[in-house]
Design a protein around this motif. Structure first.
Motif, PDB file in Angstrom:
ATOM      1  N   ALA A  64     -91.556 -84.745  59.295  1.00  0.00           N
ATOM      2  CA  ALA A  64     -91.826 -84.672  57.853  1.00  0.00           C
ATOM      3  C   ALA A  64     -92.665 -83.439  57.525  1.00  0.00           C
ATOM      4  O   ALA A  64     -92.399 -82.750  56.532  1.00  0.00           O
ATOM      5  CB  ALA A  64     -92.522 -85.935  57.373  1.00  0.00           C
ATOM      6  N   LEU A  65     -93.637 -83.145  58.361  1.00  0.00           N
ATOM      7  CA  LEU A  65     -94.458 -81.960  58.138  1.00  0.00           C
ATOM      8  C   LEU A  65     -93.621 -80.694  58.250  1.00  0.00           C
ATOM      9  O   LEU A  65     -93.717 -79.800  57.403  1.00  0.00           O
ATOM     10  CB  LEU A  65     -95.626 -81.926  59.125  1.00  0.00           C
ATOM     11  CG  LEU A  65     -96.559 -80.727  59.009  1.00  0.00           C
ATOM     12  CD1 LEU A  65     -97.187 -80.659  57.616  1.00  0.00           C
ATOM     13  CD2 LEU A  65     -97.631 -80.789  60.086  1.00  0.00           C
ATOM     14  N   ALA A  66     -92.789 -80.627  59.268  1.00  0.00           N
ATOM     15  CA  ALA A  66     -91.934 -79.450  59.439  1.00  0.00           C
ATOM     16  C   ALA A  66     -90.970 -79.292  58.261  1.00  0.00           C
ATOM     17  O   ALA A  66     -90.773 -78.183  57.754  1.00  0.00           O
ATOM     18  CB  ALA A  66     -91.156 -79.557  60.750  1.00  0.00           C
ATOM     19  N   LEU A  67     -90.382 -80.387  57.821  1.00  0.00           N
ATOM     20  CA  LEU A  67     -89.452 -80.336  56.688  1.00  0.00           C
ATOM     21  C   LEU A  67     -90.179 -79.982  55.397  1.00  0.00           C
ATOM     22  O   LEU A  67     -89.680 -79.177  54.595  1.00  0.00           O
ATOM     23  CB  LEU A  67     -88.732 -81.672  56.538  1.00  0.00           C
ATOM     24  CG  LEU A  67     -87.716 -81.771  55.399  1.00  0.00           C
ATOM     25  CD1 LEU A  67     -86.600 -80.736  55.595  1.00  0.00           C
ATOM     26  CD2 LEU A  67     -87.138 -83.174  55.344  1.00  0.00           C
ATOM     27  N   ALA A  68     -91.368 -80.523  55.195  1.00  0.00           N
ATOM     28  CA  ALA A  68     -92.132 -80.253  53.969  1.00  0.00           C
ATOM     29  C   ALA A  68     -92.481 -78.775  53.839  1.00  0.00           C
ATOM     30  O   ALA A  68     -92.630 -78.262  52.731  1.00  0.00           O
ATOM     31  CB  ALA A  68     -93.398 -81.100  53.943  1.00  0.00           C
ATOM     32  N   ARG A  69     -92.582 -78.092  54.953  1.00  0.00           N
ATOM     33  CA  ARG A  69     -92.876 -76.648  54.920  1.00  0.00           C
ATOM     34  C   ARG A  69     -91.653 -75.819  54.543  1.00  0.00           C
ATOM     35  O   ARG A  69     -91.780 -74.633  54.271  1.00  0.00           O
ATOM     36  CB  ARG A  69     -93.407 -76.204  56.273  1.00  0.00           C
ATOM     37  CG  ARG A  69     -94.793 -76.745  56.549  1.00  0.00           C
ATOM     38  CD  ARG A  69     -95.302 -76.299  57.886  1.00  0.00           C
ATOM     39  NE  ARG A  69     -96.692 -76.687  58.059  1.00  0.00           N
ATOM     40  CZ  ARG A  69     -97.259 -76.888  59.226  1.00  0.00           C
ATOM     41  NH1 ARG A  69     -96.562 -76.747  60.332  1.00  0.00           N
ATOM     42  NH2 ARG A  69     -98.511 -77.237  59.290  1.00  0.00           N
ATOM     43  N   ARG A  70     -90.475 -76.451  54.519  1.00  0.00           N
ATOM     44  CA  ARG A  70     -89.237 -75.714  54.263  1.00  0.00           C
ATOM     45  C   ARG A  70     -88.565 -76.060  52.937  1.00  0.00           C
ATOM     46  O   ARG A  70     -87.755 -75.282  52.452  1.00  0.00           O
ATOM     47  CB  ARG A  70     -88.258 -75.957  55.400  1.00  0.00           C
ATOM     48  CG  ARG A  70     -88.695 -75.288  56.692  1.00  0.00           C
ATOM     49  CD  ARG A  70     -87.806 -75.700  57.860  1.00  0.00           C
ATOM     50  NE  ARG A  70     -88.166 -75.046  59.090  1.00  0.00           N
ATOM     51  CZ  ARG A  70     -89.197 -75.347  59.853  1.00  0.00           C
ATOM     52  NH1 ARG A  70     -90.008 -76.323  59.489  1.00  0.00           N
ATOM     53  NH2 ARG A  70     -89.453 -74.711  60.966  1.00  0.00           N
ATOM     54  N   VAL A  71     -88.877 -77.207  52.370  1.00  0.00           N
ATOM     55  CA  VAL A  71     -88.215 -77.625  51.137  1.00  0.00           C
ATOM     56  C   VAL A  71     -88.891 -76.975  49.931  1.00  0.00           C
ATOM     57  O   VAL A  71     -90.023 -76.500  50.033  1.00  0.00           O
ATOM     58  CB  VAL A  71     -88.209 -79.167  50.978  1.00  0.00           C
ATOM     59  CG1 VAL A  71     -87.454 -79.822  52.105  1.00  0.00           C
ATOM     60  CG2 VAL A  71     -89.614 -79.717  50.862  1.00  0.00           C
ATOM     61  N   PRO A  72     -88.228 -76.971  48.778  1.00  0.00           N
ATOM     62  CA  PRO A  72     -88.878 -76.460  47.565  1.00  0.00           C
ATOM     63  C   PRO A  72     -90.139 -77.261  47.251  1.00  0.00           C
ATOM     64  O   PRO A  72     -90.238 -78.450  47.576  1.00  0.00           O
ATOM     65  CB  PRO A  72     -87.820 -76.674  46.476  1.00  0.00           C
ATOM     66  CG  PRO A  72     -86.516 -76.760  47.202  1.00  0.00           C
ATOM     67  CD  PRO A  72     -86.836 -77.366  48.538  1.00  0.00           C
ATOM     68  N   THR A  73     -91.083 -76.614  46.622  1.00  0.00           N
ATOM     69  CA  THR A  73     -92.389 -77.223  46.327  1.00  0.00           C
ATOM     70  C   THR A  73     -92.268 -78.565  45.629  1.00  0.00           C
ATOM     71  O   THR A  73     -92.988 -79.502  45.956  1.00  0.00           O
ATOM     72  CB  THR A  73     -93.238 -76.257  45.477  1.00  0.00           C
ATOM     73  OG1 THR A  73     -93.389 -75.038  46.210  1.00  0.00           O
ATOM     74  CG2 THR A  73     -94.599 -76.828  45.173  1.00  0.00           C
ATOM     75  N   GLU A  74     -91.342 -78.689  44.701  1.00  0.00           N
ATOM     76  CA  GLU A  74     -91.231 -79.941  43.948  1.00  0.00           C
ATOM     77  C   GLU A  74     -90.734 -81.101  44.818  1.00  0.00           C
ATOM     78  O   GLU A  74     -90.881 -82.261  44.435  1.00  0.00           O
ATOM     79  CB  GLU A  74     -90.344 -79.785  42.709  1.00  0.00           C
ATOM     80  CG  GLU A  74     -88.932 -79.360  42.993  1.00  0.00           C
ATOM     81  CD  GLU A  74     -88.720 -77.849  42.993  1.00  0.00           C
ATOM     82  OE1 GLU A  74     -87.558 -77.430  43.043  1.00  0.00           O
ATOM     83  OE2 GLU A  74     -89.700 -77.085  42.968  1.00  0.00           O
TER      84      GLU A  74
END
Length: 96
Positions: A64-74
């Motif tokens: 989740a942390l790795a994905l959160a760093r790659r998805v759009p801010t919203e």
């Protein structure tokens, strides 16, 4: 309230949300803090004798942390919500 019959059709795809710099900063700081909290659990969650459920849930936290760093801010809050629930399960399991 009457509606105008000449309104343009609404696109099924929502336009990107225009977020200000303050929101981007808040999200960036949240990611840093989330990573720091997750790191506190690393030793216990990756211990060779840790139950498989803890290891699996901690893997979700890291993913989740790795994905959160790659998805759009919203999209970051929704991704971190999944990771936070997994981290809570790790925490509870470690407490016994």
């Amino acid at each position: 309230m009457a509606t105008d019959d000449h309104d343009p059709p609404v696109s099924p795809h929502a336009p990107p949300i225009d977020l200000d710099a303050g929101v981007h900063t808040d999200v960036h700081l949240t990611l840093i803090e989330y990573g720091a909290v997750a790191a506190e659990y690393a030793a216990a969650a990756t211990h060779p004798e840790a139950p498989r459920a803890i290891v699996d849930d901690y893997a979700i936290v890291v993913d989740a942390l790795a994905l959160a760093r790659r998805v759009p801010t919203e999209d970051v809050p929704a991704v971190l919500a999944v990771g936070t629930r997994a981290l809570l399960r790790v925490h509870r399991a470690l407490l016994g």
